[in-house]
Design a protein around this motif. Sequence first.
Motif, PDB file in Angstrom:
ATOM      1  N   TYR A  74      -7.401  -2.701  -1.940  1.00 19.81           N
ATOM      2  CA  TYR A  74      -6.145  -2.088  -2.348  1.00 19.81           C
ATOM      3  C   TYR A  74      -5.003  -3.072  -2.094  1.00 19.81           C
ATOM      4  O   TYR A  74      -5.030  -3.843  -1.138  1.00 19.81           O
ATOM      5  N   ARG A  75      -3.999  -2.987  -2.919  1.00 20.97           N
ATOM      6  CA  ARG A  75      -2.768  -3.748  -2.739  1.00 20.97           C
ATOM      7  C   ARG A  75      -1.673  -2.755  -2.383  1.00 20.97           C
ATOM      8  O   ARG A  75      -1.539  -1.704  -3.021  1.00 20.97           O
ATOM      9  N   GLN A  76      -0.873  -3.097  -1.384  1.00 27.97           N
ATOM     10  CA  GLN A  76       0.216  -2.220  -0.969  1.00 27.97           C
ATOM     11  C   GLN A  76       1.498  -3.030  -0.855  1.00 27.97           C
ATOM     12  O   GLN A  76       1.624  -3.897   0.014  1.00 27.97           O
ATOM     13  N   TYR A  77       2.437  -2.747  -1.731  1.00 26.98           N
ATOM     14  CA  TYR A  77       3.758  -3.352  -1.628  1.00 26.98           C
ATOM     15  C   TYR A  77       4.522  -2.647  -0.517  1.00 26.98           C
ATOM     16  O   TYR A  77       4.281  -1.468  -0.220  1.00 26.98           O
ATOM     17  N   SER A 124       2.680 -10.951  -3.888  1.00 26.27           N
ATOM     18  CA  SER A 124       3.085 -10.829  -2.476  1.00 26.27           C
ATOM     19  C   SER A 124       3.049  -9.364  -2.062  1.00 26.27           C
ATOM     20  O   SER A 124       3.789  -8.534  -2.590  1.00 26.27           O
ATOM     21  N   ALA A 125       2.161  -9.048  -1.143  1.00 24.10           N
ATOM     22  CA  ALA A 125       1.920  -7.662  -0.731  1.00 24.10           C
ATOM     23  C   ALA A 125       0.942  -7.692   0.435  1.00 24.10           C
ATOM     24  O   ALA A 125       0.479  -8.759   0.851  1.00 24.10           O
ATOM     25  N   THR A 126       0.607  -6.526   0.941  1.00 21.82           N
ATOM     26  CA  THR A 126      -0.463  -6.402   1.932  1.00 21.82           C
ATOM     27  C   THR A 126      -1.715  -5.918   1.223  1.00 21.82           C
ATOM     28  O   THR A 126      -1.663  -4.993   0.400  1.00 21.82           O
ATOM     29  N   TYR A 127      -2.841  -6.572   1.536  1.00 26.32           N
ATOM     30  CA  TYR A 127      -4.105  -6.239   0.888  1.00 26.32           C
ATOM     31  C   TYR A 127      -5.020  -5.555   1.905  1.00 26.32           C
ATOM     32  O   TYR A 127      -5.279  -6.097   2.987  1.00 26.32           O
ATOM     33  N   LEU A 128      -5.484  -4.378   1.532  1.00 26.68           N
ATOM     34  CA  LEU A 128      -6.312  -3.554   2.418  1.00 26.68           C
ATOM     35  C   LEU A 128      -7.751  -3.557   1.928  1.00 26.68           C
ATOM     36  O   LEU A 128      -8.019  -3.296   0.756  1.00 26.68           O
TER      37      LEU A 128
END
Lengths: 114, 110
Positions: B36-39, B84-88
């Motif tokens: 998952y990608r989380q901005y 640019s994001a957090t990847y889960l």
Amino acid sequence: DGGITQSPKYLFRKEGQNVTLSCEQNLNHDAMYWYRQDPGQGLRLIYYSQIVNDFQKGDIAEGYSVSREKKESFPLTVTSAQKNPTAFYLCASSIAGLAPYEQYFGPGTRLTVT
Amino acid sequence: QKEVEQNSGPLSVPEGAIASLNCTYSDRGSQSFFWYRQYSGKSPELIMSIYSNGDKEDGRFTAQLNKASQYVSLLIRDSQPSDSATYLCAPSVSYDKVIFGPGTSLSVIP
């Protein structure tokens, strides 16, 4: 448009009050989930449901309650027993089956309790 | 205690480079794996799922799974600032739920 809606986007409550977070989906998914996310951390599972009128506790269910009276709806109540309720709450849904399928998330509700 | 570990961030890559995100998991029974990608300030968005050993490609994204090593990775080719994001990373822990890793923060520098 199919999707998951959560309301409200922001919620402020005083300590000692119960609060209910709404989650509705029109994706015709059987499974629904509630997660909690704290700053800088991953998601932790609160409750989940694979079918109407049935739900299971996740890893951090204490201080929370849910109901699943309709396929489309899975509301979460944060009770006054939850010691640290301020967090970002995320609802998700997926197809239910013999293996976990992709979960799709709603926009989330930010709860602040003071 | 079933655990998921991801490479500690933040990870910085120049625009156009390949970003490599790694994830290890403790449950040998995991069968399904999701990225998952989380901005910042937003909810997670599914970008890849993988169920079998090997590589799976979708556009600029490639997921790699090695169940014997309990390792799954995500490669992002031609990285863009919008990546640019957090990847889960989220492997399954039973037939009906997954566990999420802490995430890796990616920053793509123009």
